[in-house]
Structures are given as structure tokens and as C-alpha cells.
Design an enzyme around this catalytic site. Sequence first.
Site, PDB file in Angstrom:
ATOM      1  N   ARG A 104      43.308  -6.492 -56.955  1.00 63.42           N
ATOM      2  CA  ARG A 104      43.076  -7.235 -58.596  1.00 63.42           C
ATOM      3  C   ARG A 104      43.700  -8.330 -58.857  1.00 63.42           C
ATOM      4  NH1 ARG A 104      46.280  -1.751 -60.537  1.00 63.42           N
ATOM      5  NH2 ARG A 104      47.209  -2.051 -58.459  1.00 63.42           N
ATOM      6  N   CYS A 108      49.587  -7.376 -58.786  1.00 63.21           N
ATOM      7  CA  CYS A 108      49.349  -5.985 -58.903  1.00 63.21           C
ATOM      8  C   CYS A 108      50.211  -5.382 -57.686  1.00 63.21           C
ATOM      9  CB  CYS A 108      47.736  -5.866 -58.561  1.00 63.21           C
ATOM     10  SG  CYS A 108      47.499  -6.816 -56.833  1.00 63.21           S
ATOM     11  N   ASP A 122      43.403   0.800 -60.121  1.00 64.98           N
ATOM     12  CA  ASP A 122      43.482   0.269 -58.709  1.00 64.98           C
ATOM     13  C   ASP A 122      42.195   0.641 -58.082  1.00 64.98           C
ATOM     14  OD1 ASP A 122      43.880  -0.194 -55.981  1.00 64.98           O
ATOM     15  OD2 ASP A 122      46.011   0.781 -56.060  1.00 64.98           O
TER      16      ASP A 122
HETATM   17  P1  4NP Z   1      45.841  -3.891 -55.414  1.00 63.63           P
HETATM   18  O1  4NP Z   1      45.344  -2.825 -54.548  1.00 63.63           O
HETATM   19  O2  4NP Z   1      47.214  -3.553 -55.942  1.00 63.63           O
HETATM   20  O3  4NP Z   1      44.889  -4.406 -56.556  1.00 63.63           O
HETATM   21  O4  4NP Z   1      45.924  -5.222 -54.436  1.00 63.63           O
HETATM   22  C1  4NP Z   1      45.643  -2.165 -53.592  1.00 63.63           C
HETATM   23  C2  4NP Z   1      45.848  -2.587 -52.232  1.00 63.63           C
HETATM   24  C3  4NP Z   1      46.329  -2.093 -50.970  1.00 63.63           C
HETATM   25  C4  4NP Z   1      47.009  -0.802 -51.260  1.00 63.63           C
HETATM   26  C5  4NP Z   1      47.168  -0.439 -52.804  1.00 63.63           C
HETATM   27  C6  4NP Z   1      46.439  -0.968 -53.803  1.00 63.63           C
HETATM   28  N1  4NP Z   1      47.646  -0.367 -50.085  1.00 63.63           N
HETATM   29  O5  4NP Z   1      48.163   0.600 -50.501  1.00 63.63           O
HETATM   30  O6  4NP Z   1      47.534  -0.738 -49.157  1.00 63.63           O
END
Ligand code: 4NP
Length: 145
Positions: free
Chosen positions: A9, A3, A116
Site C-alpha cells: 500500500r 503501512c 491490506d
Molecule cells: P503492506 O502489505 O502493509 O500494504 O505492505 C503487507 C505486506 C507484507 C506483509 C503484510 C502486509 N507481510 O506479512 O509480509
Amino acid sequence: MVCLGNICRSPLAEGILQSKIDNAKVYVDSAGTAGYHLGNSPDPRSIEVAKQNGIDISHQRCRKFIEADFSSFDYIYVMDQSNYNNVLKLANGLTEINKVQLLLSEASLETNEVPDPYYGGVRGFESVYQMIDKACDSIANKLNQ
Ligand code: 4NP
């Protein structure tokens, strides 16, 4: 399992798939295309929703997806189209490109992207959990055959 941040995720996807397959035979890992949270534990909301479903992901640590992952892994599942585009930027040749697919292409759902959940509430994590779980059932069925 890939991800963006590797804290919401993909850690869930790693833990869920591991819970459904023989870990002596299949190695499952996760990574993020961004390096915002390197070395960090999964998001507390992901840890919690996994725990509610009997899965411990608290030991996982965030890492970045790297080019070498294309040779280390047979299958690379991404959560959304933007992850897909970011991963493909690092691919060399068709064999590597063909390893990458949207995780939800393995599930019969109305959407093919795992949204997300980072900026939303706990509900989002529960629904993301269910989507990933469905896809992992199907992947595990194939791998266990
Ligand atoms: P992930 O979610 O891609 O599912 O781990 C996110 C976690 C952190 C961030 C964006 C998406 N961030 O911008 O810090």
C-alpha cells in the site's frame, strides 16, 4: 506514507502522491512499521497496478518507519488503524502525535482504512489503488494551493 510491510500500500501511496505534486517542493516517502521486507522492491502486484496507471514505483526500496521520521516529515499518513497504533508507539509528545492521520480521512469514502491486499488477489490491489488515488487527489489539492 506508512503501512505494515512497505511493499503493497504505502509504495503505491508514495508514487501516486508524487505524480500529483511538485516534487521540487514536496518530498514524499514511504515506510513500513514492520521490517519483514527491508531493502526489497514493492510487491509485483503493486508495481503492476501502478504501471497500468502510468506510474513507475519499481525503483522504490522497503524501509522501516523510524522515530526520526517524526522530525523529518510534516504529515504522516497511515493506511489503517493498526498502522496508526504502531506509529503512535514511537511518538514523543502531541506535536508528533498530531502529524499522524489515516490516509482515507482525506477521502470521502465509506471506509477510513485501506485494506491490506497482501494475501488477496490482483483485484484487491486495483481497489486499493483507487482508494489511495482519491485521498492523494485531496492531499495534492491542499499542498498545491
Ligand atoms: P503492506 O502489505 O502493509 O500494504 O505492505 C503487507 C505486506 C507484507 C506483509 C503484510 C502486509 N507481510 O506479512 O509480509
